[in-house]
Design an enzyme around this catalytic site. Structure first.
Site, short mmCIF file in Angstrom:
data_model
loop_
_atom_site.label_atom_id
_atom_site.label_comp_id
_atom_site.label_asym_id
_atom_site.label_seq_id
_atom_site.Cartn_x
_atom_site.Cartn_y
_atom_site.Cartn_z
N ASN A 62 12.42 -0.37 30.37
CA ASN A 62 13.38 -0.04 30.97
C ASN A 62 13.36 1.26 31.14
O ASN A 62 12.73 1.86 31.84
CB ASN A 62 12.92 0.75 28.76
CG ASN A 62 12.17 2.44 28.93
OD1 ASN A 62 11.68 2.01 29.32
ND2 ASN A 62 12.28 3.24 27.97
N GLU A 64 16.22 5.14 31.80
CA GLU A 64 16.79 5.75 31.46
C GLU A 64 17.74 5.79 33.28
O GLU A 64 17.79 5.42 34.18
CB GLU A 64 16.39 6.81 31.06
CG GLU A 64 15.46 5.90 29.48
CD GLU A 64 14.63 6.77 28.79
OE1 GLU A 64 14.54 8.28 29.19
OE2 GLU A 64 14.34 6.72 27.91
N GLU A 75 13.37 -5.23 27.14
CA GLU A 75 13.95 -6.12 26.63
C GLU A 75 14.76 -7.07 27.20
O GLU A 75 15.00 -7.92 27.80
CB GLU A 75 13.76 -6.86 25.14
CG GLU A 75 14.74 -5.72 23.88
CD GLU A 75 14.03 -4.57 23.81
OE1 GLU A 75 13.79 -3.35 24.44
OE2 GLU A 75 14.07 -4.37 22.92
N CYS A 112 16.53 -2.86 19.67
CA CYS A 112 17.05 -2.25 18.68
C CYS A 112 18.26 -2.68 19.13
O CYS A 112 18.54 -4.45 19.57
CB CYS A 112 18.03 -1.45 20.03
SG CYS A 112 18.57 -1.79 21.40
N CYS A 115 20.16 -4.80 21.76
CA CYS A 115 18.61 -6.04 22.14
C CYS A 115 18.73 -7.92 21.06
O CYS A 115 19.07 -7.91 21.18
CB CYS A 115 18.09 -5.27 21.96
SG CYS A 115 17.74 -4.40 23.41
N1 THU Z 1 14.19 1.56 24.24
C1 THU Z 1 14.12 0.28 24.27
O1 THU Z 1 13.88 -0.20 25.50
N2 THU Z 1 14.41 -0.73 23.40
C2 THU Z 1 14.99 -0.82 22.35
O2 THU Z 1 14.76 -1.77 21.83
C3 THU Z 1 14.74 0.13 22.07
C4 THU Z 1 14.08 1.05 22.84
C5 THU Z 1 14.20 2.32 25.21
C6 THU Z 1 15.20 3.08 25.77
C7 THU Z 1 15.40 4.60 25.58
O3 THU Z 1 15.05 3.78 26.86
C8 THU Z 1 14.31 4.63 25.10
O4 THU Z 1 13.72 3.59 24.38
C9 THU Z 1 14.28 5.30 23.98
O5 THU Z 1 14.99 4.79 23.03
#
Ligand code: THU
Length: 162
Positions: A62, A64, A75, A112, A115
């Site tokens: 991830n 940010e 993902e 999420c 994704c």
């Molecule tokens: N996050 C993911 O990388 N994948 C997901 O399916 C859910 C959330 C990340 C996004 C953000 O950087 C952190 O988790 C908190 O939400």
């Protein structure tokens, strides 16, 4: 009004050795990918590793941003990177894990909604299921034979046609 049911089937184990060798390797690559996560805002790291039909493994984590909607999940970084580098390859499996120093993640973190939608569309494009393997740092594993299982009543391109 009729009652309709949606049934979800998945596998659960606490023993990584129950998985085939390629899935153990994929999980380990997803764990390694946690190191490249950029998560200064949530401190919640997500690592992913996608296995291609060529045997190549593409990782993602991830990323940010101070403008939060810009953030991309681990993902999706893995999947889109795989399709950008190898558009003709098929994604056979994806392993996803998460880690934070703030608390213990007991159960595997599942993708999420965005994704799931992205996974479902890649699966549709390639007409081949993507096995989704979710790994928690405590060792618990969930696996799904297909990404679509995670997104029942999927919206896809067919809905754009009459
Ligand atoms: N996050 C993911 O990388 N994948 C997901 O399916 C859910 C959330 C990340 C996004 C953000 O950087 C952190 O988790 C908190 O939400």
């Amino acid at each position: 009004m009729q009652i309709k049911e949606l049934k979800t089937t998945y596998y659960e184990t606490d023993n990584i050795n129950e998985l085939p060798a390629d899935e153990c390797k994929l999980i380990n690559r997803a764990i390694e990918a946690l190191a490249s996560s950029y998560a200064p805002y949530s401190q919640f790291r997500v690592g992913a590793a996608a296995l291609l039909d060529s045997g190549e493994i593409i990782i993602g984590s991830n990323q940010e941003n101070s403008a939060s909607p810009v953030c991309i999940c681990g993902e999706r970084v893995a999947m889109f990177s795989a399709k950008a580098q190898y558009p003709d390859s098929q994604i056979l499996k994806i392993a996803i894990t998460a880690k934070t120093d703030k608390f213990v993640i007991d159960n595997p973190v599942s993708p999420c909604g965005s994704c799931r939608q992205a996974l479902a569309e890649i699966e549709e494009r390639q007409s081949l299921p993507i096995k989704v393997i979710l790994y928690s740092p405590t060792g618990k594993i969930y696996s799904f034979d297909s990404a679509k299982i995670l997104l029942p009543l999927t919206f896809n391109e067919n809905r754009l046609k009459k």
